[in-house]
Write an enzyme that holds these catalytic residues in place. Sequence first.
Site, short mmCIF file in Angstrom:
data_model
loop_
_atom_site.label_atom_id
_atom_site.label_comp_id
_atom_site.label_asym_id
_atom_site.label_seq_id
_atom_site.Cartn_x
_atom_site.Cartn_y
_atom_site.Cartn_z
N GLY A 84 35.38 37.22 96.93
CA GLY A 84 34.39 37.85 96.06
C GLY A 84 34.51 37.43 94.60
O GLY A 84 33.92 38.05 93.72
N GLU A 107 41.08 43.88 102.24
CA GLU A 107 40.60 45.11 101.59
C GLU A 107 41.15 46.34 102.30
O GLU A 107 41.43 47.36 101.67
CB GLU A 107 39.06 45.11 101.56
CG GLU A 107 38.54 44.12 100.52
CD GLU A 107 37.20 43.49 100.84
OE1 GLU A 107 36.49 43.99 101.73
OE2 GLU A 107 36.86 42.47 100.20
N GLU A 128 42.37 34.11 104.48
CA GLU A 128 41.57 34.50 103.32
C GLU A 128 42.47 34.74 102.12
O GLU A 128 43.05 35.83 101.98
CB GLU A 128 40.81 35.80 103.62
CG GLU A 128 39.84 35.71 104.77
CD GLU A 128 38.72 36.74 104.65
OE1 GLU A 128 37.55 36.32 104.69
OE2 GLU A 128 38.99 37.93 104.50
N ASN A 161 30.83 38.85 107.33
CA ASN A 161 31.41 40.18 107.17
C ASN A 161 30.56 40.90 106.13
O ASN A 161 30.66 40.60 104.94
CB ASN A 161 32.87 40.04 106.70
CG ASN A 161 33.51 41.37 106.36
OD1 ASN A 161 32.92 42.43 106.62
ND2 ASN A 161 34.69 41.34 105.77
N LYS A 219 30.78 43.83 105.15
CA LYS A 219 31.52 44.88 104.41
C LYS A 219 30.68 46.16 104.38
O LYS A 219 29.99 46.45 105.35
CB LYS A 219 31.94 44.36 103.04
CG LYS A 219 32.69 43.02 103.15
CD LYS A 219 33.37 42.57 101.91
CE LYS A 219 34.10 41.26 102.17
NZ LYS A 219 34.84 40.76 101.02
N SER A 238 34.77 33.25 99.24
CA SER A 238 33.70 32.57 98.49
C SER A 238 33.14 31.35 99.20
O SER A 238 32.80 30.35 98.56
CB SER A 238 34.18 32.22 97.07
OG SER A 238 34.55 33.40 96.36
N HIS A 287 41.77 43.16 107.47
CA HIS A 287 41.18 42.52 106.29
C HIS A 287 41.97 42.92 105.05
O HIS A 287 42.47 44.05 104.97
CB HIS A 287 39.71 42.96 106.16
CG HIS A 287 38.97 42.16 105.13
ND1 HIS A 287 39.08 42.42 103.80
CD2 HIS A 287 38.16 41.07 105.25
CE1 HIS A 287 38.35 41.53 103.12
NE2 HIS A 287 37.78 40.70 103.98
#
Length: 251
Positions: free
Chosen positions: A172, A96, A166, A9, A11, A212, A94
């Site tokens: 991250g 985010e 996730e 991904n 992003k 990660s 996702h």
Amino acid sequence: MRRKVIAGNWKMNMLPNEAIDYIQAFEPLVKEADAEVVLCVPYTDLFYCLMNAQGTNIKIGAQNMNFKETGAYTGEISGSMLKSIGVEYVIIGHSERRQYYNETDESVNSKLKAAFANSLKPIVCVGETLEEREAGKTEERITSQTRLALNGLTPEQAKETIIAYEPIWAIGTGKTATSEDANNSIKAIREEVRKLYGEEVANEIIIQYGGSVKSSNAKELFSTSDIDGGLVGGASLKPDEFAKIVNWDKE
Ligand code: 13P
């Protein structure tokens, strides 16, 4: 035996020229991969990536889509638009997007249905926050996200859905869930799918881990009983590093 699916991904990273250079460097490194290899790239890179990945084993995905087909939705991209240029995969929900763009379990469900209506393969993200984890609510959170995402899907569609577990605190941050923890959470998601759709769907549905993932921990994560590959952010931005993750079983 479930095949691993390992998806990058990107992003909001990578200009088209960088994407083209990436695919040229990445392709020879992963052409013998056992896993399904997917790159989920920004809309503006899709066409360039599709062109450059043609005839290779690299599949291209988007990172979001709208659940409507057409209409006055300025700035949005529909499933049929993605399909029309040859996109195969799409990330849906996702964390985010849930956090910054108000995606809800309901919109995630609508998007999933729209993805199937356009024969796109959805990768649906679920995961708990640190607070939820510390309050002992991980399982409750991820099983409810799974249930609401799959609501109204046929068993055939459920089987074709990829779920990415996730944990938000691991995205991250360099903090990875231990392989045992991640595997247990994924088992809980699979159990929820079993309750909803029965043994066959539960045994066949692909459930990835994300948060990660890097070449140094991929083998440990992917050798567990229930983790069927990964959704990889930061470490997918470098072709050699991501190729090592994709080739986790070959070292
Ligand atoms: P990182 O691999 O950078 O932690 O990101 C994970 C992720 O959000 C993939 O969708």
